[in-house]
Design a protein around this motif. Sequence first.
Motif, PDB file in Angstrom:
ATOM      1  N   PHE A 140      62.058  91.421  83.047  1.00  0.00           N
ATOM      2  CA  PHE A 140      61.302  90.644  82.062  1.00  0.00           C
ATOM      3  C   PHE A 140      59.844  90.488  82.491  1.00  0.00           C
ATOM      4  N   GLU A 141      59.597  90.376  83.784  1.00  0.00           N
ATOM      5  CA  GLU A 141      58.221  90.266  84.273  1.00  0.00           C
ATOM      6  C   GLU A 141      57.392  91.468  83.842  1.00  0.00           C
ATOM      7  N   GLU A 142      57.994  92.654  83.911  1.00  0.00           N
ATOM      8  CA  GLU A 142      57.291  93.857  83.462  1.00  0.00           C
ATOM      9  C   GLU A 142      57.098  93.831  81.951  1.00  0.00           C
ATOM     10  N   ALA A 143      58.099  93.365  81.228  1.00  0.00           N
ATOM     11  CA  ALA A 143      58.014  93.329  79.772  1.00  0.00           C
ATOM     12  C   ALA A 143      56.957  92.359  79.288  1.00  0.00           C
ATOM     13  N   ALA A 144      56.779  91.251  80.020  1.00  0.00           N
ATOM     14  CA  ALA A 144      55.855  90.218  79.568  1.00  0.00           C
ATOM     15  C   ALA A 144      54.396  90.597  79.772  1.00  0.00           C
ATOM     16  N   LYS A 145      54.118  91.533  80.659  1.00  0.00           N
ATOM     17  CA  LYS A 145      52.730  91.899  80.942  1.00  0.00           C
ATOM     18  C   LYS A 145      52.049  92.421  79.683  1.00  0.00           C
ATOM     19  N   GLY A 193      58.723  81.135  85.965  1.00  0.00           N
ATOM     20  CA  GLY A 193      57.300  81.118  85.681  1.00  0.00           C
ATOM     21  C   GLY A 193      56.600  82.369  86.159  1.00  0.00           C
ATOM     22  N   GLN A 194      57.001  82.848  87.321  1.00  0.00           N
ATOM     23  CA  GLN A 194      56.389  84.059  87.860  1.00  0.00           C
ATOM     24  C   GLN A 194      56.640  85.259  86.957  1.00  0.00           C
ATOM     25  N   ALA A 195      57.732  85.212  86.199  1.00  0.00           N
ATOM     26  CA  ALA A 195      58.112  86.356  85.371  1.00  0.00           C
ATOM     27  C   ALA A 195      57.323  86.455  84.079  1.00  0.00           C
ATOM     28  N   MET A 196      56.510  85.451  83.761  1.00  0.00           N
ATOM     29  CA  MET A 196      55.830  85.505  82.467  1.00  0.00           C
ATOM     30  C   MET A 196      54.326  85.275  82.530  1.00  0.00           C
ATOM     31  N   LYS A 206      63.820  96.833  80.547  1.00  0.00           N
ATOM     32  CA  LYS A 206      63.980  98.247  81.193  1.00  0.00           C
ATOM     33  C   LYS A 206      65.373  98.606  81.635  1.00  0.00           C
ATOM     34  N   ALA A 207      66.077  97.955  82.322  1.00  0.00           N
ATOM     35  CA  ALA A 207      67.374  98.181  82.951  1.00  0.00           C
ATOM     36  C   ALA A 207      68.493  97.775  82.010  1.00  0.00           C
ATOM     37  N   VAL A 208      69.671  98.417  82.218  1.00  0.00           N
ATOM     38  CA  VAL A 208      70.845  98.022  81.458  1.00  0.00           C
ATOM     39  C   VAL A 208      71.508  96.869  82.203  1.00  0.00           C
ATOM     40  N   TRP A 242      60.930  97.538  75.691  1.00  0.00           N
ATOM     41  CA  TRP A 242      60.365  96.199  75.826  1.00  0.00           C
ATOM     42  C   TRP A 242      58.936  96.107  75.323  1.00  0.00           C
ATOM     43  N   ALA A 243      58.317  97.228  75.004  1.00  0.00           N
ATOM     44  CA  ALA A 243      56.901  97.194  74.617  1.00  0.00           C
ATOM     45  C   ALA A 243      56.758  96.449  73.299  1.00  0.00           C
ATOM     46  N   ALA A 244      56.526  95.151  73.386  1.00  0.00           N
ATOM     47  CA  ALA A 244      56.454  94.330  72.185  1.00  0.00           C
ATOM     48  C   ALA A 244      55.446  93.219  72.366  1.00  0.00           C
TER      49      ALA A 244
END
Length: 683
Positions: free
Chosen positions: A95-100, A146-149, A19-21, A36-38
């Motif tokens: 990355f936590e948001e991207a991994a969801k 770990g919390q991020a994924m 999300k962020a630069v 990040w939607a992947a």
Amino acid sequence: MGKAWSPPGAGRGPKTRWKAVFAAVVINVAVANGAWAAQRVALIVGVSKYDKVPSLANPAKDARLVQATLQKLGFQVKVLTDPNRAQLIEGLGDFEEAAKGSEAAVIYYAGHGAMIDGVNYLLPKDAVSTNKSALTGSAVESARLGQAMVGAKAVRLIILDACRNNPTATRSIGGNSRGLARESGPTSVAVVTLMAAGPGQVAQDGAAGAANSPFAIALTQGMTRPGITVGELPSYVQAEVERMTEGEQTPDLQGIWPNVHWSFDLNGPVKQASAAPTADLTKIKWEKDQVFWNTVKDSDDPADFKAYMEAQDRGEITGSFRKLASNRIRALEKLPAGSFQVASRSAQPGQDLVISARDAFARGDFAAAARDWTTAAQQGNGAAMYNLGVMSLTGKGAPKSAEAAAKWFKASADAGHSGGMVNWGLCRLNGFGTAKDEKAGFDWIQKAADRGSANAMGMLAEAYLRGRGVGQDPRQAAGWLQKAVDAGDGPSIAQLAELYERGQGVARDGRRAFNLYQRAAVAGDTDAMVRLGYAYEDGEAVAKDEVQAATWYQRAAEAGNSEGMSSLAVMLENGSGLPQDYARAAEYYRLAANAGDARGYLGLGSMTVRGAGVRANPAEAVRLFQAAADRGSALAMRNLGIMYETGQGVRADRKKAIDYYRKALAAGDQEARGELERLGAVS
């Protein structure tokens, strides 16, 4: 039902061998900012330049290699190069948001790491190491990765390349100067962590001028192997890093894969919905792996073991024995000129036919294999004779015949093939296909051992342990096992560990036994993997670590070991070190039962009668308990007593209940005595 059920965990199987630069810190981002939607997402962090601690040469180079590899594998990758603490924390939040909801999430970190008071810290560019408080306040706990994924579904993989050696300063700054510790935070089970080196080890940067570290090379090569799964990756990386560092570095794995069959290969089945067919493909590769290994494991030619490793590189087999193959190559190539193996590696007639036949056998074309091996045998090739013996022994490619197998093994032995000598010796020892003569059998195995055969050394040790063809002598057995281990024989490692565990022929040494089991497990010995799991679960020879126990149980299970399957199921059912998960427990029990494991039948029966993780079905539970009882489970016998006493799944029958309680007591279940006393049936 008014009765307590026997816990399946109480019935461990016997010990077996065999999300962020990101502003200026972002380089070569593979996707547009925010996109990040992947299904596959990765965050690469490489910290080489530090403000107040020594800089490092390789992290930036290794990060670029891993980045390029993951991009080729369809990952949407973002890279943080030399981030400060605020940038690293912000990047992890994004990355936590991207991994969801993603299918797979991977974080790779290369840079300084520190272990302080049992906690791992990752050092950003602005870390301060003047004292413990300054370092912990300016670093980031590795558990934050770990919390991020945790929101990813099939794969959650952290790769910590943060424990290398630094020539100008200690790489692990702070409370421990030798590497990192295993992860112990709340996500240590849900997330798999692959560390560049084991606890207390430092990882190597490679030879002078090397473009990348051995770990980064092995990791990226492993990820790009055709069809390789996440379950297969760690074994490949461990074997390759050990080979490249000559045994000085062993990467470490911890955690449970949600889906071990997920493949990095974009052309392979990767979705959870495809787990069943993917599992079938994995099974086929595993079966081919076993076949290939059995045709080369007794070879004296390094080329055979190199061919085995090349077959894994092509994605044709799982490569479970890669470490053993590497060991055998190293051992054979170190032998002096004129030795048995060196002499036998000279070009033999029909050698090309032997190789083509082996390839045909591995792909299931037994007729072609038999044709080529027969032609080579007629030309005097001992390896071909040996493999024809294997065909007669197994009934694959030839009628199953003990006599024919013995004849071929004798011919192979006479031709100087060490595998033939060992198998012909076993035929004489056991009267298999020929007249029994234990002394003659021992002499053939001794001959092969004296001339350098590692497998023969291991068999010779077994002869001394059992008193077969020679007087029983545990000290001689231990000596020959150590020689076999030094010569690269894989099964002998775990056998020697058992002697140290029991104090047989050597002084009892639990720690030495543990280290040997660990060595054998890394080399692919699934029984040793289970024994390591027991050691971590019991906490006697090593600090108790239930997550590590579960890690080894799963690795053994995915390599086909039924005891590993049922051991992991027990932990999942009871919530021992893992979040309680009845559905996964039932599935692992089912896999173990399908492999004939008594504890698998017992555990699945217990869950079936209770309706935990599966639909309740008392009649099916009775069938499962009976299958476990038929395989010697005393707990299953007591459970059958409960079923007959209470009339669950069967018509109530007090006499049969008492009979099963008595059988359970006779089989060693002391709690059955209480049931008999309650019924007034103690005899």
